[in-house]
Design an enzyme around this catalytic site. Structure first.
Site, mmCIF file in Angstrom:
data_model
loop_
_atom_site.group_PDB
_atom_site.id
_atom_site.type_symbol
_atom_site.label_atom_id
_atom_site.label_comp_id
_atom_site.label_asym_id
_atom_site.label_seq_id
_atom_site.Cartn_x
_atom_site.Cartn_y
_atom_site.Cartn_z
ATOM 1 N N LYS A 144 -1.347 6.317 -23.663
ATOM 2 C CA LYS A 144 -0.747 6.246 -24.931
ATOM 3 C C LYS A 144 0.673 5.852 -25.380
ATOM 4 O O LYS A 144 0.574 4.917 -25.310
ATOM 5 C CB LYS A 144 -1.235 7.992 -25.455
ATOM 6 N N TYR A 164 0.482 -1.130 -0.061
ATOM 7 C CA TYR A 164 -0.425 0.231 -0.321
ATOM 8 C C TYR A 164 1.031 1.374 -0.324
ATOM 9 O O TYR A 164 0.887 2.202 -0.933
ATOM 10 C CB TYR A 164 -1.249 -0.364 1.299
ATOM 11 N N PHE A 193 -7.678 19.124 -25.133
ATOM 12 C CA PHE A 193 -8.759 18.378 -25.443
ATOM 13 C C PHE A 193 -9.561 18.311 -24.704
ATOM 14 O O PHE A 193 -9.802 18.607 -24.094
ATOM 15 C CB PHE A 193 -7.243 17.145 -25.216
ATOM 16 N N ASP A 194 -10.458 17.051 -25.239
ATOM 17 C CA ASP A 194 -12.012 17.400 -24.460
ATOM 18 C C ASP A 194 -11.760 16.978 -23.353
ATOM 19 O O ASP A 194 -12.721 18.061 -22.386
ATOM 20 C CB ASP A 194 -12.767 16.546 -25.149
ATOM 21 N N ALA A 210 0.445 12.760 -23.298
ATOM 22 C CA ALA A 210 -0.635 11.580 -23.706
ATOM 23 C C ALA A 210 0.586 11.214 -24.937
ATOM 24 O O ALA A 210 1.564 10.262 -24.755
ATOM 25 C CB ALA A 210 -1.373 12.202 -24.076
ATOM 26 N N HIS A 223 -20.364 13.193 -26.723
ATOM 27 C CA HIS A 223 -19.959 12.392 -27.760
ATOM 28 C C HIS A 223 -19.770 10.843 -27.131
ATOM 29 O O HIS A 223 -19.830 9.921 -28.093
ATOM 30 C CB HIS A 223 -19.023 12.091 -28.574
ATOM 31 N N ASP A 281 0.101 18.845 -21.436
ATOM 32 C CA ASP A 281 -0.364 17.323 -21.986
ATOM 33 C C ASP A 281 0.854 16.317 -22.561
ATOM 34 O O ASP A 281 0.300 16.628 -23.550
ATOM 35 C CB ASP A 281 -1.955 17.957 -22.033
HETATM 36 C C1 LIG Z 1 -6.162 10.697 -23.644
HETATM 37 C C2 LIG Z 1 -5.643 12.308 -23.574
HETATM 38 C C3 LIG Z 1 -6.253 12.502 -22.328
HETATM 39 C C4 LIG Z 1 -6.684 11.634 -21.339
HETATM 40 O O1 LIG Z 1 -6.366 10.818 -20.723
HETATM 41 P P1 LIG Z 1 -6.845 9.025 -20.184
HETATM 42 O O2 LIG Z 1 -6.411 8.432 -20.255
HETATM 43 O O3 LIG Z 1 -7.857 8.860 -21.532
HETATM 44 O O4 LIG Z 1 -7.910 9.549 -19.222
HETATM 45 C C5 LIG Z 1 -5.640 13.783 -22.009
HETATM 46 N N1 LIG Z 1 -5.015 14.553 -23.430
HETATM 47 C C6 LIG Z 1 -4.762 13.870 -24.142
HETATM 48 C C7 LIG Z 1 -3.770 14.862 -25.659
HETATM 49 C C8 LIG Z 1 -4.758 12.848 -24.502
HETATM 50 O O5 LIG Z 1 -4.816 12.120 -25.530
#
Ligand SMILES: *Cc1c(COP(=O)(O)O)cnc(C)c1O
Length: 458
Positions: free
Chosen positions: A257, A72, A124-125, A216, A449, A214
């Site tokens: 990703k 933990y 990103f969304d 990913a 969506h 961000d």
């Molecule tokens: C996928 C993604 C996110 C969010 O990540 P999740 O693991 O799906 O929650 C944030 N920003 C970008 C650019 C992404 O491609």
């Protein structure tokens, strides 16, 4: 004879996939309310809905799973992960989360408050969702070139530094940080150049602001920097990563990703105050500091994944497959966001289904038609995804309307790419017969969506 390019891996494990009939797919679409997120994966032949958490792990990653420390507190797997992240990014403080949006939720809980303005390049969304749900505003400062899908520029994901400077000049006191998405997913998986990242840093320093990446697809971004920015042609991917992150103060990461794992995320930063602030939200939202939403074994697999995916051969194999599909579409004249990005093809639905009015969501219609044709599942990245304006509640038709076809990492072969291309060509050939789109029957207030219910018109 020239030796052709081939994958930098071979296959050790397989998973069967099944074809279906057109009649079956028609029935399944109806049951799914014409929203492909509502389909079961057995109803899909080739799944291109996302490259998020859908890749194949390597033998080394599976081996690492067996050595995960599930303590933990103070798990060895956490420290292995933390050391890997520090080695790749230079960030000393690491907070694991269960996925990328959780990292956003934790970090933004600390940094974003009502009335704030967060400039960036095509948020990103989920990022936009986490900003807007806090009654703050996401201001898009992407370069205008990104909107012209046929324009070939090497770094279409860039931030327009003039727009950014203007936004800060006007609102400096309301801006908690600048967010740069690498690669720029929403604009088509388009990379951001090192030169541009340096420019963002300069603007940020001018106003005393912090920069968050961000991240990913940071490794894919580094690959493009190596291939397209002469200064870095001899640099390793890991050297480029260090240099990119040296220009940021913190990062959020969706490990699904470029982490090459099926679930996971993290926050990393060089600043103790960011770490201390985010920490307070990590514990109630995600879990204790040394696991925060991840199993020990999953942190172990992630550490290996991050290491593997910051090697040139791995990235070259991946991006060449995406380019292989793009070349097929070139042959057939199907318009997509050019040049092709790192993880997906973004088909320009407005141009393909030019008779379908905006109000009837052409990209969603194209998504439906491609599934009908061959059981291939793509994803609308367009007017549905754009949600409504939080104040006027009007649909936002200002951006691009794409059908996105994501390519999973280490999952499909180029034969699958040929099937995708042929199916798209068949839809493209009968595009003039498609005159109507869909209407919304039910929608959620944010991130609609995923769960929207639709009905075909005409
Ligand atoms: C996928 C993604 C996110 C969010 O990540 P999740 O693991 O799906 O929650 C944030 N920003 C970008 C650019 C992404 O491609």
């Amino acid at each position: 004879m020239e030796i052709p390019f081939a994958e930098s891996w071979k296959i050790k494990m397989v998973e069967p996939i099944k074809k279906s009939t057109r009649e079956q797919r028609e029935q399944w679409l109806k049951e799914a309310k014409y929203n492909v997120f509502m389909l079961r994966s057995e109803q899909v032949y080739i799944d291109c809905i996302t490259d998020s958490g859908t890749g194949a792990m390597s033998d080394r990653q599976w081996a690492a799973m067996m050595t995960g420390d599930e303590a933990y507190a103070g798990a060895r797997s956490f420290y292995e992960l933390k050391d890997t992240i520090t080695r790749i990014t230079g960030f000393e403080y690491v907070l694991p989360t269960h996925q990328g949006r959780a990292a956003e939720n934790v970090l933004f809980s600390h940094l974003v408050k009502a009335g704030d303005i967060v400039p960036g390049n095509s948020h990103f969304d989920t990022t936009k969702g986490h900003i807007e749900s806090r009654k703050a505003f996401a201001v898009d400062c992407t370069v205008d070139e990104a909107k012209n899908t046929q324009l070939e520029v090497p770094f279409k994901g860039n931030v327009d530094l003039n727009k950014l400077d203007a936004c800060l000049a006007e609102n400096a006191d309301k801006v908690p940080f600048i967010i740069v998405t690498i690669t720029n997913n929403t604009a088509g998986g388009q990379p951001v150049s090192m030169e541009n990242l340096r420019g963002v840093r300069k603007v940020a320093d001018k106003y005393g602001k912090r920069v968050i990446f961000d991240s990913a697809r940071f490794a894919e971004n580094a690959y493009f920097i190596k291939m397209r920015e002469p200064e870095f042609k001899d640099a390793t991917i890991k050297e480029i990563c260090r240099e990119m992150f040296a220009l940021a103060d913190a990062m959020t990461m969706s490990s699904k990703k470029d982490g090459l794992v099926n679930m996971g995320g993290f926050i990393a930063t060089r600043w103790e105050d960011i770490y201390e602030g985010a920490k307070k939200f990590l514990i109630p939202f995600e879990g204790f500091l040394t696991y925060g939403g991840m199993n020990g074994r999953d942190m172990a697999a992630l550490a290996v994944g991050l290491d593997e995916n910051t090697e040139f051969d791995m990235l070259e194999t991946r991006i060449k497959q995406v380019e292989y599909l793009a070349k097929k579409l070139d042959e057939y004249g199907i318009p997509y966001q050019r040049p092709v990005g790192g993880h997906a093809l973004f088909i320009d639905a407005d141009k393909v289904l030019d008779q379908v009015p905006k109000e009837e969501f052409p990209a969603q219609m194209l998504t439906i038609e491609l599934y009908r044709e061959a059981g291939i599942r793509g994803c609308e990245i367009g007017y549905l995804l754009a949600d409504r304006d939080p104040i006027t509640r009007e649909n936002r038709f200002g951006g691009n309307d794409f059908l996105r076809l994501c390519i999973c990492r280490r999952t499909y072969t180029n034969n699958h790419m040929d099937v995708i291309a042929a199916a798209l060509k068949n839809v493209y050939d009968r595009r003039h017969e498609i005159k109507r789109g869909v209407k919304i029957v039910w929608e959620a207030e944010l991130m609609r969506h995923f769960t929207v219910q639709l009905e075909p018109l005409g």
